[in-house]
Scaffold this active site. Structure first.
Site, mmCIF file in Angstrom:
data_model
loop_
_atom_site.group_PDB
_atom_site.id
_atom_site.type_symbol
_atom_site.label_atom_id
_atom_site.label_comp_id
_atom_site.label_asym_id
_atom_site.label_seq_id
_atom_site.Cartn_x
_atom_site.Cartn_y
_atom_site.Cartn_z
ATOM 1 N N GLY A 5 56.160 27.685 -12.220
ATOM 2 C CA GLY A 5 54.626 27.533 -12.087
ATOM 3 C C GLY A 5 54.167 27.392 -10.961
ATOM 4 O O GLY A 5 53.221 28.968 -10.659
ATOM 5 N N GLU B 268 51.883 23.186 -5.838
ATOM 6 C CA GLU B 268 51.821 23.649 -7.928
ATOM 7 C C GLU B 268 50.917 24.473 -7.832
ATOM 8 O O GLU B 268 50.144 25.127 -7.765
ATOM 9 C CB GLU B 268 51.009 22.201 -8.466
ATOM 10 C CG GLU B 268 52.035 21.446 -9.187
ATOM 11 C CD GLU B 268 52.595 21.393 -10.432
ATOM 12 O OE1 GLU B 268 52.206 23.101 -10.459
ATOM 13 O OE2 GLU B 268 52.674 20.611 -11.365
ATOM 14 N N ASP B 269 50.852 25.348 -9.728
ATOM 15 C CA ASP B 269 50.231 26.286 -10.334
ATOM 16 C C ASP B 269 48.472 24.821 -10.684
ATOM 17 O O ASP B 269 47.594 25.826 -10.526
ATOM 18 C CB ASP B 269 51.058 26.301 -11.708
ATOM 19 C CG ASP B 269 51.410 25.416 -12.428
ATOM 20 O OD1 ASP B 269 51.500 24.201 -11.992
ATOM 21 O OD2 ASP B 269 52.460 26.202 -13.513
ATOM 22 N N ASP C 249 46.362 19.377 -14.443
ATOM 23 C CA ASP C 249 45.678 19.334 -15.404
ATOM 24 C C ASP C 249 45.498 17.294 -16.068
ATOM 25 O O ASP C 249 44.271 17.641 -15.565
ATOM 26 C CB ASP C 249 46.772 19.974 -16.687
ATOM 27 C CG ASP C 249 46.592 19.986 -18.022
ATOM 28 O OD1 ASP C 249 45.464 20.514 -18.064
ATOM 29 O OD2 ASP C 249 46.735 19.823 -18.452
ATOM 30 N N LYS D 69 42.012 22.085 -13.588
ATOM 31 C CA LYS D 69 40.798 21.702 -15.009
ATOM 32 C C LYS D 69 40.956 20.158 -14.747
ATOM 33 O O LYS D 69 41.526 19.089 -14.666
ATOM 34 C CB LYS D 69 41.701 21.482 -15.578
ATOM 35 C CG LYS D 69 42.339 23.037 -16.552
ATOM 36 C CD LYS D 69 43.012 23.057 -17.988
ATOM 37 C CE LYS D 69 43.760 23.482 -18.177
ATOM 38 N NZ LYS D 69 44.121 23.904 -19.379
ATOM 39 N N PHE E 218 43.358 26.696 -22.040
ATOM 40 C CA PHE E 218 44.732 27.003 -21.792
ATOM 41 C C PHE E 218 44.741 28.845 -20.898
ATOM 42 O O PHE E 218 44.827 29.758 -21.370
ATOM 43 C CB PHE E 218 45.606 27.050 -23.174
ATOM 44 C CG PHE E 218 46.639 27.582 -23.045
ATOM 45 C CD1 PHE E 218 47.509 25.893 -21.975
ATOM 46 C CD2 PHE E 218 47.772 28.155 -22.401
ATOM 47 C CE1 PHE E 218 48.949 25.900 -21.645
ATOM 48 C CE2 PHE E 218 48.941 27.811 -21.971
ATOM 49 C CZ PHE E 218 49.514 26.589 -21.661
ATOM 50 N N VAL E 219 45.201 28.776 -19.447
ATOM 51 C CA VAL E 219 45.523 29.898 -19.161
ATOM 52 C C VAL E 219 47.263 30.374 -18.550
ATOM 53 O O VAL E 219 47.775 29.382 -19.027
ATOM 54 C CB VAL E 219 44.781 29.572 -17.289
ATOM 55 C CG1 VAL E 219 42.890 29.297 -17.920
ATOM 56 C CG2 VAL E 219 45.281 28.178 -16.605
ATOM 57 N N ASP F 275 52.651 29.931 -17.771
ATOM 58 C CA ASP F 275 53.086 30.393 -18.788
ATOM 59 C C ASP F 275 52.660 30.314 -20.543
ATOM 60 O O ASP F 275 51.850 28.515 -20.575
ATOM 61 C CB ASP F 275 54.854 30.113 -19.049
ATOM 62 C CG ASP F 275 55.130 29.044 -18.909
ATOM 63 O OD1 ASP F 275 54.346 28.066 -18.375
ATOM 64 O OD2 ASP F 275 56.000 28.659 -20.200
ATOM 65 N N ARG G 124 54.228 34.755 -17.077
ATOM 66 C CA ARG G 124 53.589 33.995 -15.731
ATOM 67 C C ARG G 124 53.703 35.455 -15.168
ATOM 68 O O ARG G 124 53.432 35.195 -13.673
ATOM 69 C CB ARG G 124 55.618 33.742 -15.018
ATOM 70 C CG ARG G 124 56.140 32.478 -16.696
ATOM 71 C CD ARG G 124 56.716 31.613 -15.290
ATOM 72 N NE ARG G 124 57.130 30.711 -16.742
ATOM 73 C CZ ARG G 124 57.413 29.513 -16.411
ATOM 74 N NH1 ARG G 124 56.201 28.708 -15.881
ATOM 75 N NH2 ARG G 124 57.553 28.199 -17.062
HETATM 76 P P1 IMP Z 1 49.768 18.123 -16.391
HETATM 77 O O1 IMP Z 1 50.410 16.675 -15.755
HETATM 78 O O2 IMP Z 1 49.347 17.202 -17.869
HETATM 79 O O3 IMP Z 1 48.615 18.056 -15.267
HETATM 80 O O4 IMP Z 1 50.275 19.136 -16.397
HETATM 81 C C1 IMP Z 1 50.766 20.136 -15.197
HETATM 82 C C2 IMP Z 1 51.502 20.932 -15.943
HETATM 83 O O5 IMP Z 1 51.444 21.367 -17.425
HETATM 84 C C3 IMP Z 1 51.726 22.203 -15.352
HETATM 85 O O6 IMP Z 1 52.297 22.456 -14.010
HETATM 86 C C4 IMP Z 1 51.660 23.232 -16.074
HETATM 87 O O7 IMP Z 1 53.246 23.382 -15.790
HETATM 88 C C5 IMP Z 1 51.703 22.565 -17.178
HETATM 89 N N1 IMP Z 1 49.784 22.939 -17.884
HETATM 90 C C6 IMP Z 1 48.804 23.162 -17.825
HETATM 91 N N2 IMP Z 1 48.349 23.477 -18.326
HETATM 92 C C7 IMP Z 1 48.554 24.738 -17.663
HETATM 93 C C8 IMP Z 1 47.529 26.033 -18.876
HETATM 94 O O8 IMP Z 1 46.688 26.047 -18.818
HETATM 95 N N3 IMP Z 1 48.358 26.406 -18.715
HETATM 96 C C9 IMP Z 1 49.688 26.941 -18.425
HETATM 97 N N4 IMP Z 1 50.427 25.593 -18.156
HETATM 98 C C10 IMP Z 1 49.333 24.644 -18.260
HETATM 99 MG MG MG Z 2 53.439 23.413 -13.374
#
Ligand code: IMP
Ligand code: MG
Length: 174
Positions: free
Chosen positions: A42, A97-98, A101, A129, A150-151, A157, A163
């Site tokens: 991402g 990072e993208d 979350d 987020k 969810f984006v 993706d 993507r």
């Molecule tokens: P975290 O560990 O929950 O912070 O998740 C991070 C990863 O989850 C990101 O690097 C994304 O790859 C994926 N992710 C979280 N939210 C989204 C979303 O809204 N769309 C797509 N991928 C997401």
């Molecule tokens: Mg990611």
């Protein structure tokens, strides 16, 4: 494949923000070299665009961790799928990072990378987020805070699709 995508952040908005972050990083790291660590897959679109806007010397490396399958819910399990090629010792590292979350991926990753003794370690994410945070993560450079939706696009993706969208969109699953 019933889902639709509606624009949340336009291509122009995203590009302008990346330009701003690039300028900020260029100021903050004046006289230094930055080592960008891209979290695949991402983070790749964001890192390439950002690197082009940074005026100090830049080196890049890639790593891949998994915390999500093709579903939209975090498994809570973080696994290194591909490690970095180069050591971080003595480098001024920025993790790219993208999205942050739950924070699980990044809190784990930042701790792990810190043990490799970089001169400095910062985090840059295109999206945040905050409503979904489970583990606290310190974000040094942020593009946009977004609502709990969810984006996709700009590297993000849904089941490996979207993507390549040049904007950030919200997936409508109805
Ligand atoms: P975290 O560990 O929950 O912070 O998740 C991070 C990863 O989850 C990101 O690097 C994304 O790859 C994926 N992710 C979280 N939210 C989204 C979303 O809204 N769309 C797509 N991928 C997401
Ligand atoms: Mg990611």
């Amino acid at each position: 494949m019933a889902e639709k995508v509606k624009v949340l952040l336009s291509e122009e908005e995203v590009d302008a923000k990346i330009r701003e972050i690039g300028e900020q990083i260029s100021r903050d790291y004046e006289g230094k070299q930055v080592h960008l660590v891209c979290v695949l897959r991402g983070g790749s679109f964001f890192m390439c665009e950002l690197a082009k806007r940074i005026t100090v010397p830049v080196s890049i490396d890639f790593m891949s961790v998994s915390s999500y399958g093709s579903e939209t819910k975090s498994s809570g399990v973080v696994k290194i799928v591909k490690d970095l090629d180069d050591p971080l010792i003595g480098k001024d590292v920025i993790v790219i990072e993208d999205i942050v979350d739950s924070g699980r991926t990044l809190s784990y990753l930042m701790e792990m990378l810190k043990e490799r003794k970089p001169a400095s370690l910062r985090l840059c994410t295109l999206l945040d987020k905050p409503d979904r945070r489970v583990i606290d993560v310190n974000i040094d450079y942020l593009g946009f805070q977004i609502p709990d939706e969810f984006v996709v696009g700009y590297g993000l993706d849904y089941a490996q699709k979207y993507r390549n969208l040049p904007y950030i969109g919200i997936v409508d699953f109805d």
